[in-house]
Motif scaffolding. Structure first.
Motif, PDB file in Angstrom:
ATOM      1  N   UNK A 211       0.961  -1.577   0.315  1.00  9.77           N
ATOM      2  CA  UNK A 211       0.086  -0.013  -0.074  1.00  9.77           C
ATOM      3  C   UNK A 211       0.547   1.334   0.097  1.00  9.77           C
ATOM      4  N   UNK A 212       2.173   1.338   0.876  1.00  8.07           N
ATOM      5  CA  UNK A 212       2.788   2.601   1.229  1.00  8.07           C
ATOM      6  C   UNK A 212       3.138   2.655  -0.498  1.00  8.07           C
ATOM      7  N   UNK A 213       4.094   1.871  -1.167  1.00  7.05           N
ATOM      8  CA  UNK A 213       4.211   1.908  -2.392  1.00  7.05           C
ATOM      9  C   UNK A 213       3.371   3.175  -3.675  1.00  7.05           C
ATOM     10  N   UNK A 214       2.490   3.134  -3.315  1.00  5.05           N
ATOM     11  CA  UNK A 214       1.305   4.025  -4.206  1.00  5.05           C
ATOM     12  C   UNK A 214       0.921   5.323  -3.132  1.00  5.05           C
ATOM     13  N   UNK A 215       0.652   4.627  -1.664  1.00  2.00           N
ATOM     14  CA  UNK A 215      -0.201   5.845  -1.275  1.00  2.00           C
ATOM     15  C   UNK A 215       0.892   5.958   0.448  1.00  2.00           C
ATOM     16  N   UNK A 216       2.555   6.629   0.225  1.00  5.80           N
ATOM     17  CA  UNK A 216       2.918   6.308   1.509  1.00  5.80           C
ATOM     18  C   UNK A 216       2.704   7.836   2.329  1.00  5.80           C
ATOM     19  N   UNK A 217       2.036   8.800   2.134  1.00  5.93           N
ATOM     20  CA  UNK A 217       1.208   9.376   3.350  1.00  5.93           C
ATOM     21  C   UNK A 217       0.160   9.242   4.140  1.00  5.93           C
ATOM     22  N   UNK A 218      -0.119   8.163   3.579  1.00  7.91           N
ATOM     23  CA  UNK A 218      -0.978   6.974   4.086  1.00  7.91           C
ATOM     24  C   UNK A 218      -0.149   6.444   6.207  1.00  7.91           C
ATOM     25  N   UNK A 219      -1.065   6.446   7.346  1.00  6.86           N
ATOM     26  CA  UNK A 219      -0.487   4.974   8.214  1.00  6.86           C
ATOM     27  C   UNK A 219      -1.397   4.120   8.769  1.00  6.86           C
ATOM     28  N   UNK A 220      -0.499   3.464   9.668  1.00  7.57           N
ATOM     29  CA  UNK A 220      -1.111   2.430   9.062  1.00  7.57           C
ATOM     30  C   UNK A 220      -1.373   2.269  11.546  1.00  7.57           C
ATOM     31  N   UNK A 221      -2.229   1.882  12.025  1.00  3.37           N
ATOM     32  CA  UNK A 221      -2.629   1.678  13.279  1.00  3.37           C
ATOM     33  C   UNK A 221      -3.370   0.663  13.966  1.00  3.37           C
ATOM     34  N   UNK A 222      -1.979   0.351  14.493  1.00  5.41           N
ATOM     35  CA  UNK A 222      -2.925  -1.631  15.379  1.00  5.41           C
ATOM     36  C   UNK A 222      -2.050  -1.227  16.484  1.00  5.41           C
ATOM     37  N   UNK A 238      11.736  -4.242   9.209  1.00  8.43           N
ATOM     38  CA  UNK A 238      12.579  -4.629   7.952  1.00  8.43           C
ATOM     39  C   UNK A 238      12.216  -5.186   6.625  1.00  8.43           C
ATOM     40  N   UNK A 239      10.537  -4.245   6.739  1.00 10.99           N
ATOM     41  CA  UNK A 239       9.527  -3.693   5.323  1.00 10.99           C
ATOM     42  C   UNK A 239       9.247  -2.481   5.647  1.00 10.99           C
ATOM     43  N   UNK A 240      10.800  -1.576   6.219  1.00 12.49           N
ATOM     44  CA  UNK A 240      10.696  -0.509   6.512  1.00 12.49           C
ATOM     45  C   UNK A 240       9.561   0.424   6.261  1.00 12.49           C
ATOM     46  N   UNK A 241       9.028   0.005   7.545  1.00 10.47           N
ATOM     47  CA  UNK A 241       7.645   0.975   7.738  1.00 10.47           C
ATOM     48  C   UNK A 241       7.326   1.381   9.333  1.00 10.47           C
ATOM     49  N   UNK A 242       8.499   1.541   9.367  1.00 13.56           N
ATOM     50  CA  UNK A 242       8.719   2.170  10.903  1.00 13.56           C
ATOM     51  C   UNK A 242       8.209   3.740  10.560  1.00 13.56           C
ATOM     52  N   UNK A 243       7.620   4.662   9.484  1.00 14.83           N
ATOM     53  CA  UNK A 243       7.333   5.903  10.152  1.00 14.83           C
ATOM     54  C   UNK A 243       5.999   6.127   9.385  1.00 14.83           C
ATOM     55  N   UNK A 244       5.256   4.824   8.904  1.00 12.35           N
ATOM     56  CA  UNK A 244       4.250   4.704   9.263  1.00 12.35           C
ATOM     57  C   UNK A 244       3.097   3.802   9.512  1.00 12.35           C
ATOM     58  N   UNK A 245       4.415   3.023  10.358  1.00 12.26           N
ATOM     59  CA  UNK A 245       3.258   1.956  11.196  1.00 12.26           C
ATOM     60  C   UNK A 245       2.832   2.200  12.800  1.00 12.26           C
ATOM     61  N   UNK A 246       2.229   2.419  13.068  1.00 18.87           N
ATOM     62  CA  UNK A 246       1.999   2.482  14.839  1.00 18.87           C
ATOM     63  C   UNK A 246       1.731   1.364  15.788  1.00 18.87           C
ATOM     64  N   UNK A 247       2.362   0.655  16.283  1.00 13.53           N
ATOM     65  CA  UNK A 247       1.728  -0.251  17.610  1.00 13.53           C
ATOM     66  C   UNK A 247       1.469   0.943  18.681  1.00 13.53           C
ATOM     67  N   UNK A 248       0.376   1.778  19.017  1.00 15.13           N
ATOM     68  CA  UNK A 248       0.675   2.616  20.690  1.00 15.13           C
ATOM     69  C   UNK A 248       0.095   1.536  21.846  1.00 15.13           C
ATOM     70  N   UNK A 249      -0.147  -0.103  21.745  1.00 16.03           N
ATOM     71  CA  UNK A 249      -1.369  -0.963  22.942  1.00 16.03           C
ATOM     72  C   UNK A 249      -1.644  -0.964  22.990  1.00 16.03           C
ATOM     73  N   UNK A 318      -4.451  -6.410   0.357  1.00 20.13           N
ATOM     74  CA  UNK A 318      -3.468  -4.849  -0.156  1.00 20.13           C
ATOM     75  C   UNK A 318      -4.114  -3.246  -0.912  1.00 20.13           C
ATOM     76  N   UNK A 319      -5.388  -4.655  -2.140  1.00 18.61           N
ATOM     77  CA  UNK A 319      -5.154  -4.483  -3.343  1.00 18.61           C
ATOM     78  C   UNK A 319      -6.964  -3.628  -2.913  1.00 18.61           C
ATOM     79  N   UNK A 320      -7.763  -4.344  -1.806  1.00 19.78           N
ATOM     80  CA  UNK A 320      -8.981  -3.665  -1.357  1.00 19.78           C
ATOM     81  C   UNK A 320      -8.717  -2.670  -0.439  1.00 19.78           C
TER      82      UNK A 320
END
Length: 359
Positions: A211-222, A238-249, A318-320
């Motif tokens: 998803x981030x390859x096409x939408x780099x300004x979106x973030x995922x929060x788990x 490892x996937x290089x997603x440190x800046x746009x994936x948050x795991x706040x607990x 990803x496509x969905x």
């Protein structure tokens, strides 16, 4: 002369866990206490609760910490029996069919009515073979077995031909229906659940890398906590997603997360029900979900109120997500339908069903 309401006890493992069964125990117990039922909750271990309880509810505990139930079996049975006699319990609700192994012998001769409350689906034993035996006991000796989906009710009837009455009562929203849907103005996809293998967050992270390859300004929060946190953090990095994936607990007030999201994603490999789906629907969030056999496949209709994809398929996931991110009209349509469906799961409707069962 009005007949007195029966005295209720909910027996559970613990209330000190931010998980669906524990949240629902508190939600239903509180609602019934508000209606004038005398309610106790007996936790097998840990006197703390993650959820606020009505002041009228007595919450008691057998053990401070989780014991070995093989060694503490007789002590557990004796403790449940003492509680039932002390509070003159009429109906014992077992918040997991596994608890039938303790509750049924504990109540012998006391005239207690048993209700087993199944939070898994029939074909999932969560790695505990004893759960299969417990279900057979519940089906034979409990007055009612409450299951969360109609699909699961049919599976119980097909597999066990139970003497018990198997009743479908879905989980309710644990909060009031929001006055307004989420504004969906952020570039945020939300996922909620325990950080465990069954929730498929590893699949979601692999999908998000696409998803981030096409939408780099979106973030995922788990949102959630669990034993796989370190595994998921390592995969994220490892996937290089440190800046746009948050795991706040885990969050004590999950509603803020829904209010601030624009899309909800469920990536589970298995769900007994999928409480987070109706929570997301209540906030009018368009949903992408895996098509788990029970829960999602009953709660959702593909392309009507959600987009559904195969389990363990990160490319389809990803496509969905990309489809909803890039197609606002489709997202709006799904969001409206989801908001309407959420009304079916209001606490008032579900508590009425419990009230009818208890009568």
């Amino acid at each position: 002369m009005t007949q007195a309401k029966p005295r209720l006890c909910f027996v559970t493992g613990t209330l000190n866990a931010l998980a669906g069964a524990e949240r629902m125990t508190a939600t239903i117990a509180n609602a019934l206490a508000e209606q004038g039922y005398t309610v106790t909750i007996l936790s097998l271990w840990d006197p703390a609760s993650c959820f606020a309880l009505n002041p009228a509810i007595r919450h008691e505990t057998l053990f401070v910490q989780c014991p070995s139930f093989k060694r503490a079996y007789m002590a557990t049975v004796a403790g449940i029996r003492r509680h039932l006699k002390k509070h003159r319990i009429d109906i014992l609700v077992q918040v997991d069919t596994m608890l039938s192994l303790f509750a049924l012998p504990a109540a012998l001769g006391l005239g207690v009515r048993h209700i087993a409350w199944e939070h898994c689906h029939f074909d999932e034993d969560l790695g505990r073979r004893a759960r299969r035996w417990a279900r057979r006991l519940a089906a034979r000796y409990c007055t009612h077995v409450v299951v969360l989906t109609e699909r699961d009710r049919k599976r119980w009837l097909e597999a066990l031909s139970p003497r018990s009455s198997v009743v479908y009562i879905p989980n309710p929203l644990p909060f009031a229906l929001p006055a307004q849907p989420a504004p969906r103005t952020t570039k945020t996809v939300l996922a909620v659940g325990r950080l465990v293998h069954t929730k498929g967050f590893d699949v979601l992270l692999n999908a998000w890398a696409l998803v981030t390859q096409r939408m780099p300004d979106w973030e995922l929060i788990i949102v959630g906590e669990g034993e796989e946190r370190h595994v998921l953090e390592a995969l994220r990095d490892r996937l290089g997603l440190g800046t746009n994936v948050m795991l706040p607990g885990a969050l004590s007030d999950i509603t803020k997360a829904y209010e601030q999201a624009s899309i909800f994603c469920l990536s589970s490999r298995y769900e007994g029900f999928g409480l987070v789906l109706i929570e997301a629907m209540a906030f009018g969030l368009p949903i992408v979900s895996t098509a788990c056999e029970t829960g999602p496949r009953e709660l959702l209709v593909d392309k009507r109120d959600a987009i559904m994809v195969a389990i363990d398929d990160h490319l389809a996931l990803a496509n969905a997500l990309l489809d909803l991110i890039s197609n606002r009209a489709e997202a709006d349509k799904l969001a409206r339908a989801a908001g309407e469906k959420a009304k079916l799961f209001s606490r008032e409707r579900i508590v009425q069903a419990w009230g009818a069962l208890l009568r």
